[in-house]
Design an enzyme around this catalytic site. Structure first.
Site, PDB file in Angstrom:
ATOM      1  N   ASP A 148       0.838  -1.206   0.000  1.00  0.00           N
ATOM      2  CA  ASP A 148       0.000   0.000   0.000  1.00  0.00           C
ATOM      3  C   ASP A 148       0.871   1.255   0.000  1.00  0.00           C
ATOM      4  O   ASP A 148       0.561   2.240   0.655  1.00  0.00           O
ATOM      5  CB  ASP A 148      -0.937  -0.029   1.230  1.00  0.00           C
ATOM      6  N   LYS A 179       2.067   3.589  -5.889  1.00  0.00           N
ATOM      7  CA  LYS A 179       1.574   2.529  -6.770  1.00  0.00           C
ATOM      8  C   LYS A 179       2.595   2.070  -7.813  1.00  0.00           C
ATOM      9  O   LYS A 179       2.585   0.907  -8.204  1.00  0.00           O
ATOM     10  CB  LYS A 179       0.259   2.963  -7.433  1.00  0.00           C
ATOM     11  N   ASP A 199      -3.514  -2.886  -2.111  1.00  0.00           N
ATOM     12  CA  ASP A 199      -4.615  -1.916  -2.036  1.00  0.00           C
ATOM     13  C   ASP A 199      -4.584  -1.008  -3.262  1.00  0.00           C
ATOM     14  O   ASP A 199      -3.560  -0.907  -3.952  1.00  0.00           O
ATOM     15  CB  ASP A 199      -4.463  -1.078  -0.757  1.00  0.00           C
ATOM     16  N   ASN A 200      -5.690  -0.350  -3.501  1.00  0.00           N
ATOM     17  CA  ASN A 200      -5.787   0.702  -4.540  1.00  0.00           C
ATOM     18  C   ASN A 200      -5.401   0.229  -5.934  1.00  0.00           C
ATOM     19  O   ASN A 200      -4.804   0.984  -6.698  1.00  0.00           O
ATOM     20  CB  ASN A 200      -4.882   1.904  -4.184  1.00  0.00           C
ATOM     21  N   GLU A 205     -11.165   4.549  -0.126  1.00  0.00           N
ATOM     22  CA  GLU A 205     -11.411   4.935   1.257  1.00  0.00           C
ATOM     23  C   GLU A 205     -12.222   6.233   1.366  1.00  0.00           C
ATOM     24  O   GLU A 205     -11.893   7.230   0.760  1.00  0.00           O
ATOM     25  CB  GLU A 205     -10.075   5.089   2.018  1.00  0.00           C
TER      26      GLU A 205
HETATM   27  N1  SAM Z   1      -1.178   1.537   4.675  1.00  0.00           N
HETATM   28  C1  SAM Z   1      -1.613   2.826   5.194  1.00  0.00           C
HETATM   29  C2  SAM Z   1      -3.004   2.696   5.760  1.00  0.00           C
HETATM   30  O1  SAM Z   1      -3.830   2.073   5.092  1.00  0.00           O
HETATM   31  O2  SAM Z   1      -3.260   3.206   6.842  1.00  0.00           O
HETATM   32  C3  SAM Z   1      -1.584   3.899   4.124  1.00  0.00           C
HETATM   33  C4  SAM Z   1      -0.292   4.022   3.382  1.00  0.00           C
HETATM   34  S1  SAM Z   1      -0.249   5.419   2.287  1.00  0.00           S
HETATM   35  C5  SAM Z   1      -1.416   4.998   1.066  1.00  0.00           C
HETATM   36  C6  SAM Z   1       1.270   5.162   1.421  1.00  0.00           C
HETATM   37  C7  SAM Z   1       2.512   5.455   2.253  1.00  0.00           C
HETATM   38  O3  SAM Z   1       3.615   4.818   1.629  1.00  0.00           O
HETATM   39  C8  SAM Z   1       2.872   6.919   2.363  1.00  0.00           C
HETATM   40  O4  SAM Z   1       2.944   7.256   3.716  1.00  0.00           O
HETATM   41  C9  SAM Z   1       4.244   7.031   1.716  1.00  0.00           C
HETATM   42  O5  SAM Z   1       5.097   7.941   2.338  1.00  0.00           O
HETATM   43  C10 SAM Z   1       4.758   5.611   1.821  1.00  0.00           C
HETATM   44  N2  SAM Z   1       5.681   5.197   0.757  1.00  0.00           N
HETATM   45  C11 SAM Z   1       5.537   5.396  -0.570  1.00  0.00           C
HETATM   46  N3  SAM Z   1       6.505   4.793  -1.260  1.00  0.00           N
HETATM   47  C12 SAM Z   1       7.300   4.193  -0.350  1.00  0.00           C
HETATM   48  C13 SAM Z   1       8.464   3.392  -0.435  1.00  0.00           C
HETATM   49  N4  SAM Z   1       8.997   3.082  -1.618  1.00  0.00           N
HETATM   50  N5  SAM Z   1       9.007   2.945   0.702  1.00  0.00           N
HETATM   51  C14 SAM Z   1       8.457   3.241   1.911  1.00  0.00           C
HETATM   52  N6  SAM Z   1       7.350   3.978   2.044  1.00  0.00           N
HETATM   53  C15 SAM Z   1       6.772   4.451   0.943  1.00  0.00           C
HETATM   54 MG    MG Z   2      -4.196   2.453   0.111  1.00  0.00          MG
END
Ligand code: SAM
Ligand code: MG
Length: 299
Positions: free
Chosen positions: A226, A229, A254-255, A284
């Protein structure tokens, strides 16, 4: 000013949720994000599908890619069997800090932080930032929500420090309404167990190859994907290459419709090494089509 959406979510939790009660924290976040400000948590509806998959899989080793405020981490943690380990990876140190506070509030007693010897993570490709910002923009556009922290991590991602959080989950009252209809009954779930949540701050691409050695993990039973993407597919291939999947490992992404991960879906649905299934739902807190993809690695 001086505030971010994750901080406002945290403040709402501190004002309205019962301390030490993970379910009350989950409910408070859902309530805030459906009534006040949209946020990119998996949310209550897809959260029930996530719950079902956790309950069916009964995993011992779980990996989560993308912690954000820790909403999905809490959902998973409260359902894990005794002795399970949940590793969650977040590249944005501000989000990780908020997640840590939310875990503590929810009763995951944090012992902080044995600075690990993970090398400093690399910065993410700018295409990742763009993709997520576009996604958030389109989601927010529908409700004209504020966008400021969609941009925060462009400035913060270079400050990353590896951080580990070991947490203990106390008794979580599981309300029947929080469980999916097809899930196992709450009575059968273990409660009052010790669950270890390890929050790693850094890029998944950098951290995944180090998990085996540094965290002494053999294989994951469940991976909740998640994060940005565009990283779903490369990170899945990385998990395969690093030998972190075994026959029966479950990937839950997800998504896959909104913002969407078309290259991931194409791969996972056509690769003979996976058996894949789509669960339709909604983005969501919005009436927008989205869904999760459950894929079992066949070895
Ligand atoms: N899983 C969480 C929830 O449902 O409560 C939501 C996660 S949010 C959609 C995506 C998160 O992934 C963001 O906080 C972003 O900073 C982090 N993120 C994106 N790419 C990443 C990566 N390559 N490595 C670590 N974190 C990453
Ligand atoms: Mg998500």
């Amino acid at each position: 000013t001086g505030t971010t959406r994750p901080l406002r979510i945290l403040q709402h939790v501190q004002r309205s949720a019962k301390q030490g009660d993970a379910l009350s924290v989950i409910t408070a976040i859902d309530s805030y994000c459906s009534k006040v400000e949209w946020a990119m948590n998996v949310g209550d509806k897809k959260g029930e599908i996530l719950d079902t998959v956790v309950l069916e899989t009964r995993p011992r080793y779980v990996l989560e890619l993308g912690t954000y405020c820790g909403y999905s981490t809490l959902r998973i943690a409260r359902l894990l069997p005794p002795g399970a380990r949940l590793i969650t990876i977040e590249m944005n140190p501000h989000y990780a800090q908020v997640a840590k506070e939310i875990f503590q509030y929810a009763g995951l007693d944090a012992q902080l932080p044995p600075i690990s010897d993970f090398p400093l993570p690399s910065t993410p490709p700018s295409s990742c930032l763009q993709a997520e910002q576009n996604a958030m923009q389109s989601a927010c556009h529908q409700r004209k929500w504020r966008l400021q922290e969609a941009l925060i991590y462009t400035t913060l991602h270079c400050l990353q420090l590896p951080l580990q959080l070991f947490a203990r989950t106390p008794q979580y009252p599981l309300s029947p309404s929080s469980l999916p209809a097809q899930g196992k009954s709450a009575e059968k779930l273990p409660t009052g167990h010790i669950c270890k949540v390890e929050l790693l701050v850094g890029s998944s691409t950098v951290l995944i190859p180090q998990l085996k050695k540094k965290l002494d993990i053999e294989k994951f039973d469940l991976v909740f994907i998640d994060h940005w993407k565009v990283s779903y597919l490369p990170d899945t291939k990385l998990l395969e290459e690093c030998g972190l999947l075994k026959a029966g490992s479950v990937l839950l992404a997800d998504n896959v419709i909104c913002p969407g991960a078309p290259d991931y879906l194409k791969y996972i649905r056509n690769c003979p090494r996976y058996r894949s299934q789509y669960f339709p739902a909604q983005l969501e807190y919005l009436q927008v089509e989205d869904g999760v993809e459950k894929s079992v690695f066949l070895g």
